[in-house]
Design a protein around this motif. Sequence first.
Motif, PDB file in Angstrom:
ATOM      1  N   TRP A 128       0.812  -1.212   0.000  1.00 38.17           N
ATOM      2  CA  TRP A 128       0.000   0.000   0.000  1.00 38.17           C
ATOM      3  C   TRP A 128       0.851   1.270   0.000  1.00 38.17           C
ATOM      4  O   TRP A 128       0.369   2.353  -0.362  1.00 38.17           O
ATOM      5  CB  TRP A 128      -0.920   0.023   1.223  1.00 38.17           C
ATOM      6  N   VAL A 180      -2.535   2.977  -7.296  1.00 39.63           N
ATOM      7  CA  VAL A 180      -3.448   2.485  -6.266  1.00 39.63           C
ATOM      8  C   VAL A 180      -4.272   1.313  -6.804  1.00 39.63           C
ATOM      9  O   VAL A 180      -4.449   0.284  -6.124  1.00 39.63           O
ATOM     10  CB  VAL A 180      -4.373   3.627  -5.776  1.00 39.63           C
ATOM     11  N   ILE A 181      -4.759   1.432  -8.030  1.00 40.65           N
ATOM     12  CA  ILE A 181      -5.543   0.347  -8.637  1.00 40.65           C
ATOM     13  C   ILE A 181      -4.674  -0.885  -8.861  1.00 40.65           C
ATOM     14  O   ILE A 181      -5.100  -2.022  -8.603  1.00 40.65           O
ATOM     15  CB  ILE A 181      -6.173   0.823  -9.959  1.00 40.65           C
ATOM     16  N   SER A 184      -4.189  -2.671  -5.666  1.00 37.98           N
ATOM     17  CA  SER A 184      -5.426  -3.348  -5.280  1.00 37.98           C
ATOM     18  C   SER A 184      -5.622  -4.636  -6.070  1.00 37.98           C
ATOM     19  O   SER A 184      -6.022  -5.674  -5.516  1.00 37.98           O
ATOM     20  CB  SER A 184      -6.621  -2.414  -5.495  1.00 37.98           C
ATOM     21  N   GLN A 193      -6.458  -8.975   1.946  1.00 38.97           N
ATOM     22  CA  GLN A 193      -7.195  -7.733   2.179  1.00 38.97           C
ATOM     23  C   GLN A 193      -8.224  -7.485   1.072  1.00 38.97           C
ATOM     24  O   GLN A 193      -8.324  -6.388   0.510  1.00 38.97           O
ATOM     25  CB  GLN A 193      -6.226  -6.555   2.284  1.00 38.97           C
ATOM     26  N   ALA A 197      -9.180  -3.950  -0.863  1.00 35.24           N
ATOM     27  CA  ALA A 197      -8.721  -3.830  -2.244  1.00 35.24           C
ATOM     28  C   ALA A 197      -9.887  -3.603  -3.206  1.00 35.24           C
ATOM     29  O   ALA A 197      -9.837  -2.725  -4.082  1.00 35.24           O
ATOM     30  CB  ALA A 197      -7.943  -5.081  -2.643  1.00 35.24           C
ATOM     31  N   SER A 199     -12.815  -2.423  -2.474  1.00 32.73           N
ATOM     32  CA  SER A 199     -13.406  -1.113  -2.179  1.00 32.73           C
ATOM     33  C   SER A 199     -12.615   0.005  -2.850  1.00 32.73           C
ATOM     34  O   SER A 199     -13.195   0.963  -3.384  1.00 32.73           O
ATOM     35  CB  SER A 199     -13.445  -0.887  -0.663  1.00 32.73           C
ATOM     36  N   VAL A 200     -11.291  -0.114  -2.824  1.00 33.82           N
ATOM     37  CA  VAL A 200     -10.437   0.907  -3.447  1.00 33.82           C
ATOM     38  C   VAL A 200     -10.650   0.932  -4.958  1.00 33.82           C
ATOM     39  O   VAL A 200     -10.741   2.004  -5.569  1.00 33.82           O
ATOM     40  CB  VAL A 200      -8.959   0.652  -3.105  1.00 33.82           C
ATOM     41  N   ILE A 201     -10.708  -0.242  -5.582  1.00 37.05           N
ATOM     42  CA  ILE A 201     -10.941  -0.305  -7.032  1.00 37.05           C
ATOM     43  C   ILE A 201     -12.272   0.331  -7.384  1.00 37.05           C
ATOM     44  O   ILE A 201     -12.371   1.157  -8.309  1.00 37.05           O
ATOM     45  CB  ILE A 201     -10.894  -1.765  -7.531  1.00 37.05           C
ATOM     46  N   SER A 204     -12.142   4.124  -6.912  1.00 36.88           N
ATOM     47  CA  SER A 204     -11.349   4.774  -7.959  1.00 36.88           C
ATOM     48  C   SER A 204     -12.152   4.907  -9.250  1.00 36.88           C
ATOM     49  O   SER A 204     -12.142   5.964  -9.905  1.00 36.88           O
ATOM     50  CB  SER A 204     -10.065   3.985  -8.224  1.00 36.88           C
TER      51      SER A 204
END
Length: 516
Positions: A128, A180-181, A184, A193, A197, A199-201, A204
């Motif tokens: 991360w 970041v993607i 993830s 995680q 992961a 949620s982040v995708i 974004s």
Amino acid sequence: MLRKILQGLKNAILNKQNLFSLLAGLAMVFAYAPFSFWWLAIIALATWCIQINGHSTKQATQSSYFFGLGLFGAGISWVHVSIDQFGGMPLFASLFLMALLCAYLAIFPALSAFIAIKLSSDNRLNIWLLPSTWIATEWLRGWFLTGFPWLSIGYSQIDSPFAYLAPIIGEVGITFILMVIAVSICLVYSRQQLKAALSVIASSLLIVFISSHFIFTLETGETKKVALVQGNIAQELKWQPDNEWPTMLKYLDLTRQNYGADLFIWPESAVPAVEPLAGEFLELANSAAALNNSAIVTGILNYNFETKEYFNGLIVLGKKQLEDTEGSYYYPSSNRFYKHHLLPIGEFVPFQEWLRPIAPLFNLPKSSFSRGNYVQPNIMANGIQLAPLICFEIAFPEQLHANFHDSTDILLTVSNDAWFGTSHGPHQHMEIARMRALEFGRPLLRSTNTGITAAVDHNGKFIEKIPQFEQGVLTTNVPLVEGRTPFSLYQRYPTFIAAIMLILLIIVRKRTQVKL
């Protein structure tokens, strides 16, 4: 000792993680122009992240170095063209210099992994942290030794949905989001995680979707008729004394055939003579443009006989303001621009007292320039206010920001990419210029000697362009716009703040022993 070094090198190359990282870096070249498979950047980055996730300092740093070797080895292979064809060096020497440059640039991806590990616990990479450390080392690459920010990842997305982010957070922000993607996707692949992961995708992609609905600049309804002249002068002929007047008359003849445009743009150093010695021709071109109610912006070199300094510049011939009747040019008029960000070797030679005797590469024609000021007034041509950048400078958005104003009508960049032949270098150069238009929300004009010459709208889309290696004049109408994009106001700071916040979040969670 040599045997141990060679054995260590062999082991590193045969290491599976290093090999996959190298291949991922090599694949990245196809994400950029002229190939433009933008989605491949995400796959390649995720592949690299998988190879280094959770690994020790040595393994993660080593694999990241191999990723950098692949990225720059394939991505800037065009540098070899100029060294080989115009540097006057043997093939082995030119390949060695190219390899040396790639080896240097690969340090920055490796440094990004190394710093991330040092910020992680137990000397195991917390993946991360990588987006933040990547942004930090990319900033360093764009500054250290005058900077070489070529192949920053965000440029590959100029034709992707992620381009909607450019007016808000710029190319650097797109790079951060892609990292970041990629991280993830790496965690999803590794079944780690998963909730965070995914949620982040999703977040974004939602940000990209929301960004597509924002409009920051609007067309005023006014257009300007522009003509971009591409002379297609062979590089080996450009500075030959016998070719000086034929070259200048070619540009003037191409212009005369297209009078009626408000503005003509000639490429970098289109006039192959220093300005004080080109007075007769410049007066001729100035008068012709003024009589036809037009203006010419041309690249030209200036030489100050008092200070013995060369400058790579732009001047305006013909009408400066709409009300001008006799033309605005005189030597040395203040309505000019001098290049600030000089290209190493091509325009200045570091340690020249040692390097110039070594090879013709370090004695290229006109390779000892002085810098113009970092902040200079926009140039005015026939009532149009232009924010200019010459060649390599277009890769530095902070310089454009320093010279960009509410009243700036059009971004202007001129270049001579004949040095790089049929390689993909000129296509990458054009891609960078399009990103600047999108970031700053202004149309952009780009005139080059051999291509790519193009007019780009404020959304970074081509209005029209001339094919490479053809003589021609691109005549088109460019719509003017008003308004400011967030990036033109706040630059890279929101991305830097986000990167710092991500690091702080991870450090706080580590200290409180809360799993991310």
